[in-house]
Design a protein around this motif. Sequence first.
Motif, PDB file in Angstrom:
ATOM      1  N   PHE A 280       0.821  -1.210   0.000  1.00  0.00           N
ATOM      2  CA  PHE A 280       0.000   0.000   0.000  1.00  0.00           C
ATOM      3  C   PHE A 280       0.860   1.267   0.000  1.00  0.00           C
ATOM      4  O   PHE A 280       0.476   2.273  -0.599  1.00  0.00           O
ATOM      5  CB  PHE A 280      -0.941  -0.007   1.201  1.00  0.00           C
ATOM      6  CG  PHE A 280      -2.142  -0.891   1.020  1.00  0.00           C
ATOM      7  CD1 PHE A 280      -2.990  -0.713  -0.068  1.00  0.00           C
ATOM      8  CD2 PHE A 280      -2.437  -1.896   1.928  1.00  0.00           C
ATOM      9  CE1 PHE A 280      -4.105  -1.523  -0.248  1.00  0.00           C
ATOM     10  CE2 PHE A 280      -3.550  -2.708   1.758  1.00  0.00           C
ATOM     11  CZ  PHE A 280      -4.380  -2.523   0.661  1.00  0.00           C
ATOM     12  N   ASN A 281       2.018   1.229   0.662  1.00  0.00           N
ATOM     13  CA  ASN A 281       2.923   2.379   0.582  1.00  0.00           C
ATOM     14  C   ASN A 281       3.363   2.623  -0.860  1.00  0.00           C
ATOM     15  O   ASN A 281       3.441   3.764  -1.322  1.00  0.00           O
ATOM     16  CB  ASN A 281       4.152   2.147   1.462  1.00  0.00           C
ATOM     17  CG  ASN A 281       3.845   2.240   2.947  1.00  0.00           C
ATOM     18  OD1 ASN A 281       2.833   2.822   3.337  1.00  0.00           O
ATOM     19  ND2 ASN A 281       4.695   1.657   3.775  1.00  0.00           N
TER      20      ASN A 281
ATOM     21  N   ARG B 210       2.947   5.719  -5.899  1.00  0.00           N
ATOM     22  CA  ARG B 210       2.747   5.763  -7.360  1.00  0.00           C
ATOM     23  C   ARG B 210       1.564   6.655  -7.719  1.00  0.00           C
ATOM     24  O   ARG B 210       1.625   7.440  -8.666  1.00  0.00           O
ATOM     25  CB  ARG B 210       2.513   4.349  -7.885  1.00  0.00           C
ATOM     26  CG  ARG B 210       3.651   3.383  -7.630  1.00  0.00           C
ATOM     27  CD  ARG B 210       4.740   3.492  -8.644  1.00  0.00           C
ATOM     28  NE  ARG B 210       5.860   2.609  -8.310  1.00  0.00           N
ATOM     29  CZ  ARG B 210       6.856   2.325  -9.139  1.00  0.00           C
ATOM     30  NH1 ARG B 210       6.862   2.875 -10.344  1.00  0.00           N
ATOM     31  NH2 ARG B 210       7.851   1.543  -8.760  1.00  0.00           N
ATOM     32  N   LEU B 211       0.455   6.528  -6.984  1.00  0.00           N
ATOM     33  CA  LEU B 211      -0.712   7.364  -7.276  1.00  0.00           C
ATOM     34  C   LEU B 211      -0.411   8.839  -7.041  1.00  0.00           C
ATOM     35  O   LEU B 211      -0.874   9.706  -7.788  1.00  0.00           O
ATOM     36  CB  LEU B 211      -1.897   6.923  -6.416  1.00  0.00           C
ATOM     37  CG  LEU B 211      -2.489   5.541  -6.708  1.00  0.00           C
ATOM     38  CD1 LEU B 211      -3.558   5.194  -5.674  1.00  0.00           C
ATOM     39  CD2 LEU B 211      -3.060   5.462  -8.118  1.00  0.00           C
TER      40      LEU B 211
ATOM     41  N   LEU C  97      -5.187  -2.038   5.146  1.00  0.00           N
ATOM     42  CA  LEU C  97      -6.151  -1.457   4.215  1.00  0.00           C
ATOM     43  C   LEU C  97      -6.680  -0.129   4.753  1.00  0.00           C
ATOM     44  O   LEU C  97      -6.735   0.880   4.030  1.00  0.00           O
ATOM     45  CB  LEU C  97      -7.300  -2.437   3.993  1.00  0.00           C
ATOM     46  CG  LEU C  97      -8.409  -2.013   3.035  1.00  0.00           C
ATOM     47  CD1 LEU C  97      -7.900  -1.991   1.604  1.00  0.00           C
ATOM     48  CD2 LEU C  97      -9.605  -2.956   3.151  1.00  0.00           C
ATOM     49  N   GLY C  98      -7.069  -0.119   6.022  1.00  0.00           N
ATOM     50  CA  GLY C  98      -7.587   1.115   6.617  1.00  0.00           C
ATOM     51  C   GLY C  98      -6.560   2.226   6.634  1.00  0.00           C
ATOM     52  O   GLY C  98      -6.879   3.395   6.378  1.00  0.00           O
ATOM     53  N   ARG C  99      -5.311   1.876   6.941  1.00  0.00           N
ATOM     54  CA  ARG C  99      -4.240   2.879   6.971  1.00  0.00           C
ATOM     55  C   ARG C  99      -4.042   3.506   5.589  1.00  0.00           C
ATOM     56  O   ARG C  99      -3.835   4.714   5.458  1.00  0.00           O
ATOM     57  CB  ARG C  99      -2.953   2.213   7.450  1.00  0.00           C
ATOM     58  CG  ARG C  99      -1.739   3.130   7.526  1.00  0.00           C
ATOM     59  CD  ARG C  99      -0.578   2.375   8.171  1.00  0.00           C
ATOM     60  NE  ARG C  99       0.661   3.121   8.102  1.00  0.00           N
ATOM     61  CZ  ARG C  99       1.536   3.041   7.104  1.00  0.00           C
ATOM     62  NH1 ARG C  99       1.279   2.230   6.074  1.00  0.00           N
ATOM     63  NH2 ARG C  99       2.656   3.744   7.107  1.00  0.00           N
TER      64      ARG C  99
ATOM     65  N   GLU D  10      -6.816   6.021   4.839  1.00  0.00           N
ATOM     66  CA  GLU D  10      -6.618   7.279   5.563  1.00  0.00           C
ATOM     67  C   GLU D  10      -5.733   8.217   4.753  1.00  0.00           C
ATOM     68  O   GLU D  10      -6.003   9.424   4.654  1.00  0.00           O
ATOM     69  CB  GLU D  10      -5.973   7.006   6.925  1.00  0.00           C
ATOM     70  CG  GLU D  10      -6.906   6.393   7.957  1.00  0.00           C
ATOM     71  CD  GLU D  10      -6.175   6.123   9.267  1.00  0.00           C
ATOM     72  OE1 GLU D  10      -5.000   6.584   9.399  1.00  0.00           O
ATOM     73  OE2 GLU D  10      -6.753   5.466  10.142  1.00  0.00           O
ATOM     74  N   GLN D  11      -4.676   7.667   4.175  1.00  0.00           N
ATOM     75  CA  GLN D  11      -3.778   8.470   3.334  1.00  0.00           C
ATOM     76  C   GLN D  11      -4.473   8.893   2.039  1.00  0.00           C
ATOM     77  O   GLN D  11      -4.359  10.043   1.599  1.00  0.00           O
ATOM     78  CB  GLN D  11      -2.516   7.671   2.989  1.00  0.00           C
ATOM     79  CG  GLN D  11      -1.623   7.340   4.157  1.00  0.00           C
ATOM     80  CD  GLN D  11      -0.450   6.484   3.702  1.00  0.00           C
ATOM     81  OE1 GLN D  11      -0.615   5.343   3.257  1.00  0.00           O
ATOM     82  NE2 GLN D  11       0.755   7.030   3.803  1.00  0.00           N
ATOM     83  N   ALA D  12      -5.189   7.940   1.432  1.00  0.00           N
ATOM     84  CA  ALA D  12      -5.798   8.213   0.130  1.00  0.00           C
ATOM     85  C   ALA D  12      -6.823   9.337   0.208  1.00  0.00           C
ATOM     86  O   ALA D  12      -6.881  10.221  -0.659  1.00  0.00           O
ATOM     87  CB  ALA D  12      -6.441   6.940  -0.417  1.00  0.00           C
ATOM     88  N   LYS D  13      -7.648   9.322   1.260  1.00  0.00           N
ATOM     89  CA  LYS D  13      -8.702  10.341   1.385  1.00  0.00           C
ATOM     90  C   LYS D  13      -8.126  11.739   1.552  1.00  0.00           C
ATOM     91  O   LYS D  13      -8.796  12.729   1.217  1.00  0.00           O
ATOM     92  CB  LYS D  13      -9.602   9.999   2.571  1.00  0.00           C
ATOM     93  CG  LYS D  13     -10.476   8.789   2.350  1.00  0.00           C
ATOM     94  CD  LYS D  13     -11.256   8.463   3.621  1.00  0.00           C
ATOM     95  CE  LYS D  13     -12.038   7.174   3.482  1.00  0.00           C
ATOM     96  NZ  LYS D  13     -12.735   6.815   4.742  1.00  0.00           N
TER      97      LYS D  13
END
Length: 631
Positions: free
Chosen positions: A409-410, A415-416, A464-466, A469-472
């Motif tokens: 996820f990091n 990348r995003l 997944l939750g972590r 939190e970053q994505a939002k």
Amino acid sequence: MRHSTLIFVAASFVLLTLSRLALALWQRERMRNAGGLVPLMLGGLRIDAHQIAVLAAAPAVLSPWLGHYPLAAAIASGWYLFAFVLLAFLEIASPAFILEYDTRPNRLFVEYLKHPREVSTMLWRGYKTALLGGLAAVALLAWAGYAIFWPPRPDAPLSWWQMPLASLAILAVVILSIRGTLGHRPINPSSVAYCGDGMLNTLALNSLYSVSYAIYSMKNEKSASDVYGGMDEPEMHERVLAQAGLPRPPAHPDYPSLHAQPATRRTRRPLNLVIILEESLGAQYSAALGGMGLTPELDALAREAWSLTRCYATGTRSVRGLEAVTTGFLPTPAQAVLKLPRSQRGFFSLADLLGRHGYHSRFIYGGEAHFDNMKGFFLGNGFNQIIERADFDNPVFVGTWGASDEDMFNELHRRLSADGEQPTFTLAFSVSNHTPWEYPAGRIQTEGNPATVENTVRYADWALGRFFEQAKASPYWENTVFLIAADHDSRVFGASLVPVRHFHIPAVVLGGGIEPRADDRLVSQIDLPPTLLSLIGVDTEHPMIGHDLTRSTPDRAIMQYDSTYGYLKGSDLLVLAPNRPAVQFRYCAPETYDAAELDRELAREALAHALWPSWAYREGRYCLPGRAPSA
């Protein structure tokens, strides 16, 4: 025997390296565009070592014991001469095969041997010069091989204690060469795939390996009609297209399922798409889906998302889930298409489709992407970039299956965040929720033994939750549609013919302006990719028969459980088993199966859906125009 083994190994490496170099120089423009000569040659050395070790294994290992006997030395020399000529013959045949099929010799090379008269006539009439030149080259190399390997030379005998030590040492080298890696997964064609040009990826192989692997893979191409019985093609197409809500007769007679799908959402620009495929995260772990309550982060996300509460996986393996969400292809009793030879190039995928709409597509995986042939299939079918364990910078934890979920996820977040204006499609696949249940310490509150599936699910949910939190809080949030879904459930078992409850998976769509709602319709994994195309605002044409859930309701799910096929429509479960009559049940979640009278129309509909993907794969009809599947 030891002497002839060393000569065979050296001569074979020289032959295969020079052949690959010549083929690469012939294709130098394509090679230059794909990253140059170095990755091609290095990958080729690994494959060649594998193939040479397979051919030399028996004589080499036995040579300390038998090499001083003249008869054994003669048999070994004769075998090496035959193997060398076979390698040479297939390399010499490669250029003409590449000209015709844009790939190294493969299964077609073997299948044509079934028709010697027709093939020999075709070769003589259409390729006379190449045929004569090839035969001359084979004869020349056979003469050179004879000069090298004959007459045989017996070895000097070893003492009694040297024999087992030498044999064990040779065996270790042979095993390492055949495996091609010190990792826990042996080498395969996907291990040396390095670019999106399928033909160049086959140049990293040698032609004997390519043909041998194709023959080996053919055992996985079990046809549904051999298992469940047949049906006339017109009826099969009629029933499948009718259930999918597609036009009849089809708009493209050669590609019956190919159809236009206008997007139901209009956006300023096509939105980014991220599919997060969670390893083995079945509904049994989610309180929102009636499970154990081990996924509070996922359940919280579902309340803010479009949550499909009755979504069912198509199978019980990761490749089956990947097949469903990236290609929308129906399951079959054969292997998933990621591993089948005819689908390695030109097979339909979201990546190929979105690439035609200007998207950059990538696959992010914390493990080794050649596992289950993911890397080879994805690069051959539209993905621009593979990001695997070796590409991760300083992962915080690496277990048996690769870098942890938080590392994956990091990498996804990084990348995003770095993407510009070009729309992107990212497939991110987690690894942590898998035996032997390894994950970083100190992340979650464990219960009992930390190395259990329950604690690993807690960790996967935490990671997944972590991430979200970053994505939002990131700029890409409003321009990206996310799908969170499981590839399959873990521990699929049960006394029923098809344990339906263990196919139940979470499927949650969020981000990009998605309105929250709980959706209780019965849907399948194959309905997810067409729906996502609509949600990201892409008007397109594709062959998927899954429903766009923004405009229609399938009210059916399709499940392949080894060789048993389950077709759930409403509450009616139709089960097809090998060489047995169809049976029907009334299914009530979570695990009630009441025998029901067979509905013959439903049985025909189920059979049509079981047969159709085998037909589409075999006939090369599941693709976009202009990109025929590989032979």
